[in-house]
Design an enzyme around this catalytic site. Structure first.
Site, PDB file in Angstrom:
ATOM      1  N   LEU A 261       0.752  -1.254  -0.261  1.00 19.24           N
ATOM      2  CA  LEU A 261      -0.447  -0.221   0.281  1.00 19.24           C
ATOM      3  C   LEU A 261       0.946   1.253  -0.121  1.00 19.24           C
ATOM      4  O   LEU A 261       0.519   2.080  -0.164  1.00 19.24           O
ATOM      5  CB  LEU A 261      -0.610  -0.282   0.890  1.00 19.24           C
ATOM      6  CG  LEU A 261      -2.027  -0.827   1.119  1.00 19.24           C
ATOM      7  CD1 LEU A 261      -2.933  -1.381   2.340  1.00 19.24           C
ATOM      8  CD2 LEU A 261      -2.738  -0.759   0.017  1.00 19.24           C
ATOM      9  N   HIS A 262       1.634   1.267   0.523  1.00 17.97           N
ATOM     10  CA  HIS A 262       2.881   2.598   0.582  1.00 17.97           C
ATOM     11  C   HIS A 262       3.074   3.076  -0.819  1.00 17.97           C
ATOM     12  O   HIS A 262       4.085   3.792  -1.184  1.00 17.97           O
ATOM     13  CB  HIS A 262       4.492   2.024   1.752  1.00 17.97           C
ATOM     14  CG  HIS A 262       5.476   1.441   1.407  1.00 17.97           C
ATOM     15  ND1 HIS A 262       6.140   0.920   2.531  1.00 17.97           N
ATOM     16  CD2 HIS A 262       5.978   1.268  -0.336  1.00 17.97           C
ATOM     17  CE1 HIS A 262       7.044  -0.199   1.548  1.00 17.97           C
ATOM     18  NE2 HIS A 262       6.758   0.368   0.269  1.00 17.97           N
ATOM     19  N   ASP A 263       3.129   1.946  -1.712  1.00 18.14           N
ATOM     20  CA  ASP A 263       4.009   1.747  -3.227  1.00 18.14           C
ATOM     21  C   ASP A 263       2.458   3.523  -3.813  1.00 18.14           C
ATOM     22  O   ASP A 263       3.207   3.506  -4.961  1.00 18.14           O
ATOM     23  CB  ASP A 263       3.914   1.167  -4.129  1.00 18.14           C
ATOM     24  CG  ASP A 263       4.867   0.681  -3.833  1.00 18.14           C
ATOM     25  OD1 ASP A 263       5.720   0.678  -3.157  1.00 18.14           O
ATOM     26  OD2 ASP A 263       5.116  -1.050  -3.976  1.00 18.14           O
TER      27      ASP A 263
END
Length: 356
Positions: A261-263
């Site tokens: 998700l941090h991408d």
């Protein structure tokens, strides 16, 4: 002034409230430490040490094909960083290096070190440009849709090996932190890369089946890793694109999102969770593994710096707080949300949620 007197003086200055530039110097030398580690990996220092059981400075120079002066400096630096131990005149790998820096070991970390040194750091050299333009500096968004969508040989040879080394250790941490996985039947590792997390999960839980959902060319890498692990009868691959595809594969009671998700930006992250919610059955579990920020977005430092790396590497990625992820999950229809602190590479929190 002696070293002891110097240390005492610094301590006295700190106690008196006097600031020094020492913390700033230590920030700068952190980059030197990273480059020292990368050079030692490039020269195969830790492999040489493991095969020999220990070497003198002169022997290291001969084995690495370098002169004694640079050998002396490299050995001193690696010993000071906890990468080597010294007994008498012999240098040898520390337990840390023996576990993670000898190629062929199960949790070999050299892939990530090589990737960071050859591809990541050059992008960081242009960090001011990334800050001014809000664009990545390790690839050109005008030429490709994301850092993941091209079968680039540099990415294939280093990036996915780097991710495998990190995800293997994170997978082991997951199995220890979430023993209830043993009660699950089928796990879908979304954006599962080379299959490392699925492999660790299936090793730990003999009745669990798993699949890696990835881009087609990455699935080929995952399939090879799965066969090498002897788990071809329990782990499959699901080629696809979780951004472009309208729906995710069904038939899985658990979905994992490890450092995925941090991408992406918030809008995309929410879209991914909504697709997960549609794909899971009632009672289905989603597991998010991330390096989360505190709610004030002031730390911890590693999570904040991983966020900076997202500026260099992605179009919209950044690190978020646990509260932000919990809000996304709630809005996507998940409930019974739990958080578990943990310590792994790029992961300090595991977030569990269930579909009613």
């Amino acid at each position: 002034m002696s070293d002891i007197d110097t240390e005492t003086s610094f301590a006295a200055d700190k106690a008196a409230g006097n600031l020094t530039p020492i913390p700033l110097f230590e920030l700068v030398t952190g980059g030197w430490a990273a480059k020292t580690l990368a050079a030692a990996i490039e020269l195969d220092l830790f492999g040489v040490m493991e095969r020999s059981g220990g070497l003198t400075r002169e022997q290291v120079a001969g084995e690495l094909g370098i002169q004694e002066r640079p050998a002396d400096l490299l050995l001193a630096a690696c010993a000071s960083l906890g990468l080597l131990d010294k007994r008498g005149q012999l240098y040898m790998n520390s337990p840390l290096s023996n576990s993670f820096l000898v190629e062929g070991r199960p949790y070999y970390f050299g892939g990530f070190i090589r990737y960071a040194d050859r591809r990541g750091y050059p992008g960081w050299h242009n960090l001011p440009t990334a800050l001014r333009t809000n664009r990545p500096t390790t690839w050109n968004p005008d030429d490709q849709e994301s850092v993941f969508d091209r079968d680039d040989q540099l990415v294939v040879s280093m990036f996915w090996e780097a991710m495998h080394s990190m995800s293997s250790f994170t997978g082991r941490v997951l199995t220890q932190a979430v023993p209830s996985l043993s009660e699950r039947k089928a796990l879908l590792d979304l954006g599962g890369g080379s299959g490392a997390l699925a492999i660790e999960a299936c090793k730990a839980f003999p009745t669990l089946l798993a699949a890696v959902f990835e881009l087609p060319f990455v699935c080929e890498i995952a399939a090879r890793k799965v066969i090498e692990a002897g788990l071809g009868d329990r782990i499959s691959t699901e080629p696809g694109d979780f951004i472009k595809d309208d729906d995710l594969p069904s038939g899985y009671d658990t979905i994992t999102l490890s450092a995925v998700l941090h991408d992406w930006d918030e809008e995309t992250g929410r879209m991914i969770l909504e697709k997960c919610a549609r794909a899971l059955p009632s009672g289905g579990m989603i597991i998010i593994l991330e390096d989360v920020l505190n709610e004030e977005h002031t730390g911890p430092a590693r999570a904040a710096l991983v966020g900076m790396n997202m500026l260099v590497e992605t179009v919209g990625g950044k690190n978020y707080s646990a509260g932000e992820y919990i809000g996304w999950l709630t809005d996507s229809g998940f409930g019974d949300i739990r958080t578990i602190p943990c310590q792994s590479v790029t992961t300090n929190r595991i977030i569990l949620a269930f579909k009613p």
